[in-house]
Write a protein that holds these residues in place. Structure first.
Motif, short mmCIF file in Angstrom:
data_model
loop_
_atom_site.label_atom_id
_atom_site.label_comp_id
_atom_site.label_asym_id
_atom_site.label_seq_id
_atom_site.Cartn_x
_atom_site.Cartn_y
_atom_site.Cartn_z
N ASN A 1 -56.49 -55.55 8.22
CA ASN A 1 -55.39 -54.59 8.31
C ASN A 1 -54.21 -55.17 9.10
OD1 ASN A 1 -56.79 -52.70 6.82
ND2 ASN A 1 -57.59 -51.62 8.61
N ALA B 1 -59.48 -52.49 -9.25
CA ALA B 1 -60.20 -53.01 -8.08
C ALA B 1 -59.74 -52.28 -6.83
CB ALA B 1 -59.96 -54.51 -7.94
N GLU B 2 -58.44 -52.08 -6.73
CA GLU B 2 -57.86 -51.39 -5.57
C GLU B 2 -58.44 -49.98 -5.44
OE1 GLU B 2 -55.57 -51.68 -2.23
OE2 GLU B 2 -55.95 -53.30 -3.65
N PRO C 1 -69.69 -53.51 -1.72
CA PRO C 1 -70.30 -52.63 -2.71
C PRO C 1 -71.48 -53.26 -3.46
CG PRO C 1 -67.93 -52.56 -2.90
CD PRO C 1 -68.24 -53.65 -1.93
N PHE D 1 -64.28 -58.64 -7.42
CA PHE D 1 -64.08 -57.19 -7.49
C PHE D 1 -62.96 -56.82 -8.47
CE2 PHE D 1 -66.32 -57.91 -3.58
CZ PHE D 1 -67.37 -57.00 -3.73
N VAL D 2 -62.21 -57.81 -8.89
CA VAL D 2 -61.19 -57.60 -9.93
C VAL D 2 -61.79 -57.93 -11.30
CG1 VAL D 2 -58.93 -58.32 -10.77
CG2 VAL D 2 -59.33 -58.12 -8.31
N ARG E 1 -56.40 -55.33 2.35
CA ARG E 1 -57.55 -54.43 2.32
C ARG E 1 -58.73 -55.20 1.74
NH1 ARG E 1 -57.20 -48.42 0.71
NH2 ARG E 1 -56.65 -49.08 -1.39
N LEU E 2 -59.92 -54.91 2.26
CA LEU E 2 -61.13 -55.59 1.80
C LEU E 2 -62.10 -54.56 1.22
CD1 LEU E 2 -61.72 -57.90 4.90
CD2 LEU E 2 -60.81 -58.61 2.68
N PRO E 3 -63.01 -54.99 0.35
CA PRO E 3 -63.99 -54.05 -0.22
C PRO E 3 -65.17 -53.83 0.73
CG PRO E 3 -64.28 -56.20 -1.20
CD PRO E 3 -63.14 -56.34 -0.24
N LEU E 4 -64.88 -53.43 1.95
CA LEU E 4 -65.94 -53.33 2.96
C LEU E 4 -66.01 -51.94 3.57
CD1 LEU E 4 -65.30 -56.53 5.12
CD2 LEU E 4 -67.03 -56.24 3.35
N PHE F 1 -62.80 -50.31 -5.25
CA PHE F 1 -63.53 -51.07 -4.22
C PHE F 1 -62.81 -51.22 -2.88
CE2 PHE F 1 -65.14 -53.09 -8.25
CZ PHE F 1 -66.39 -52.51 -8.20
N MET F 2 -61.48 -51.35 -2.89
CA MET F 2 -60.80 -51.68 -1.63
C MET F 2 -60.70 -50.44 -0.75
SD MET F 2 -60.43 -54.83 -2.03
CE MET F 2 -60.63 -55.90 -3.45
N ARG F 3 -61.03 -50.62 0.53
CA ARG F 3 -61.07 -49.49 1.45
C ARG F 3 -60.31 -49.82 2.73
NH1 ARG F 3 -61.99 -47.41 -2.40
NH2 ARG F 3 -63.84 -46.34 -3.16
N LYS F 4 -59.75 -48.77 3.36
CA LYS F 4 -59.09 -48.99 4.65
C LYS F 4 -60.14 -49.34 5.71
CE LYS F 4 -55.37 -45.70 3.93
NZ LYS F 4 -55.38 -44.23 3.91
N ASP G 1 -56.51 -54.65 -14.10
CA ASP G 1 -57.76 -54.92 -13.38
C ASP G 1 -57.53 -54.87 -11.87
OD1 ASP G 1 -59.00 -55.18 -15.77
OD2 ASP G 1 -59.24 -57.36 -15.69
N ASP G 2 -56.38 -55.39 -11.42
CA ASP G 2 -56.08 -55.36 -9.98
C ASP G 2 -56.00 -53.95 -9.46
OD1 ASP G 2 -55.86 -58.02 -9.02
OD2 ASP G 2 -54.12 -58.30 -10.32
N SER H 1 -62.39 -55.71 8.59
CA SER H 1 -61.33 -54.87 8.03
C SER H 1 -60.21 -54.64 9.05
CB SER H 1 -61.87 -53.52 7.59
OG SER H 1 -62.82 -53.69 6.56
#
Lengths: 417, 90
Positions: free
Chosen positions: A247, B40-41, A345, A401-402, A252-255, B44-47, B36-37, A243
């Motif tokens: 950045n 997802a944001e 996730p 994830f989408v 951004r990643l789903p992590l 699921f998406m995290r800093k 959907d985008d 991540s």
């Protein structure tokens, strides 16, 4: 040209007291430009570089590593290798890796000490029994060896397990994958490094990536502590720090990155000749060739990049270990450490392209990436070289994830998180 | 391992608390209009930041109330504690 390791080279070098072995890989300064840069010199990153050179015949590749190679999670895991995952996509991915493991020492001319000693997954309640039997059937349908053992068979296969019905979470059966086992983690990194270096890959250690330079939707290069390096393609294999790199590129990643701990005991004589994992009580254990018990603990709940976890996690694991193996109760623990694991996730990895052209990520292996090292590198190399995923990693795209097409492997990930 | 200063109970070992993830993620006001985008944001998406993170904690083995922390994820040092609905001091 690399000298081949063999019994003859061993004898030859013994005459000079093993002081004149050729170094296993060079220590080059970075060039100003590479065709492909791999960020992260762990097992997965080095394997990626190795297969890019070997299978795709690509030259002018560099692996950039912040510390020393294999010093991150490659050197911090409990070295368990298995492929008994539930879903078809994961079964394909992890068994691809297991098949490569089976011939890796010969292929790399480097003894990775792969030992197919079997992996057991214990069931402690009725739900575990049903879930693990379902997984046994799913594995068999996917051509992966898996057996169900009842309590008597568990006791026979691994006699030191406490199978008494009186314990808090009694053992009610187990799965067994006989092809599964362990390997020597450092040797995997070193073997791939040696192989990649022999094909011209530059392995640059002690070089931290400070920024990714983009021009619109494509890549121009990376800023590092050793200066700017131009490139068109970047493969990021930075595990817990994925991540941080994302950045830098504005992604951004789903992590979530969390500390995961492991520990080893003082060395003892051979007592356990397999790997036993228990998801429900969170205890898993095997024995290294040095004789130490290698014990995996759990993750902490919060994000942290500290490479250390909390004491309660270790305490909880050891309580379970002692209940399951009373014979270990007076054993002293020798070392404890933590690694930073990047968890998706759905507890499945990402081997994926991104919205930025030429930027690829291989991450999200969470608590169980070591087992996948060769397969992960092989498939990621394909993804980078062809600019499209291999059939075996198509399901591990970030777009799941989408679309919602997740690969939910929390049950088979063995570490509850 | 660290000590958390609960705004209601004072300093306690962190084992008394449960982590609630990144703070200040606002649930979309009109979910039916999201693509959907965008879902997802949000979902699921995290800093997943290495540095100061604003995060939620619950004093689950104490007063059972939620509050926020700012903590440096690179060394687990807590910089400030503030109640739900308040803004961080830094």
């Amino acid at each position: 040209m690399k000298n081949k390791y063999s019994i003859f080279s061993l004898i030859k070098n013994s005459f000079s007291y093993h002081e004149n072995w050729q170094r296993a890989w060079r220590d080059p300064e970075p060039k100003s430009q590479y065709d492909i840069i791999i960020i992260g010199g762990g097992g997965h990153g080095l394997a990626t570089a190795y297969y890019l050179a070997k299978e795709h015949n690509l030259k002018n590749i560099a692996v950039i590593e912040k510390g020393w190679i294999g010093g991150g999670n490659t050197g911090r895991n409990t070295t368990i290798i298995r492929s008994n995952y539930l879903w078809d996509a994961s079964a394909g991915l992890y068994d691809h890796a297991l098949k490569i493991w089976e011939n890796l020492s010969q292929e790399l001319n480097y003894n990775i000490m792969f030992s197919q000693r079997g992996v057991m997954n214990l069931a402690h309640n009725l739900h575990d029994v049903r879930e693990l039997k379902r997984r046994t059937h799913a594995n068999r349908l996917n051509g992966i060896d898996c057996e169900w053992l009842n309590v008597e068979q568990v006791k026979k296969f691994c006699p030191i397990i406490n199978c008494s019905p009186e314990i808090r979470y009694p053992v009610m059966g187990s799965t067994l994958q006989r092809r599964a086992g362990t390997a020597r983690h450092d040797a995997v990194a070193w073997g791939y490094a040696r192989g990649a270096d022999a094909m011209g890959v530059d392995i640059i250690q002690n070089c931290e990536v400070k920024g990714i330079k983009r021009k619109g939707d494509s890549i121009e290069g990376i800023d590092t502590t050793k200066g700017f390096i131009k490139t068109k393609k970047i493969g990021v294999v930075a595990a817990g720090h994925s991540s941080v790199i994302a950045n830098m590129a504005g992604l951004r990643l789903p992590l979530e990155s969390k500390p995961l701990q492991a520990l080893v005991s003082e060395p003892i004589k051979p007592i356990i000749d397999t790997v036993v994992m228990s998801n429900a009580v969170h205890a898993y254990v095997s024995q290294s060739d040095k004789g130490e018990l290698v014990i995996g603990a759990g993750t902490d709940s919060y994000i942290s990049y500290t490479q250390k976890g909390t004491h309660e996690i270790v305490e909880g694991t050891l309580k379970a270990i002692i209940e399951l193996y009373p014979i270990f109760s007076r054993l002293r623990m020798l070392r404890q450490w933590g690694g930073v694991v990047d968890i998706c996730p759905d507890a499945s990895p990402l081997i994926t392209k991104t919205s930025i052209k030429g930027l690829y990520f291989n991450c999200g292996w969470g608590t169980g990436g070591f087992k996948a090292t060769p397969g992960s590198g092989h498939l990621f190399a394909h993804t980078i070289a062809k600019d499209e995923p291999h059939a075996l990693n198509a399901a591990f795209d970030i777009n799941r994830f989408v679309s919602g097409d997740l690969v939910d492997e929390h049950g088979a990930a063995a570490v509850a998180h | 391992m660290f000590i958390i200063n609960c705004p209601y109970c004072g300093e306690r070992d962190h084992a008394e608390f449960s982590y609630g993830g990144e703070a200040h993620l606002v649930r979309p006001k009109q979910p039916t209009e999201l693509s959907d985008d965008q879902w997802a944001e949000y979902l699921f998406m995290r800093k997943n930041i290495k540095g100061i993170q604003y995060e939620r904690w619950n004093h689950s083995h104490g007063c059972r109330r939620w509050f926020n922390l700012s903590r440096d994820t690179s060394n687990d040092k807590i910089h400030s504690v503030y109640k739900i609905g308040e803004k961080p001091s830094e």
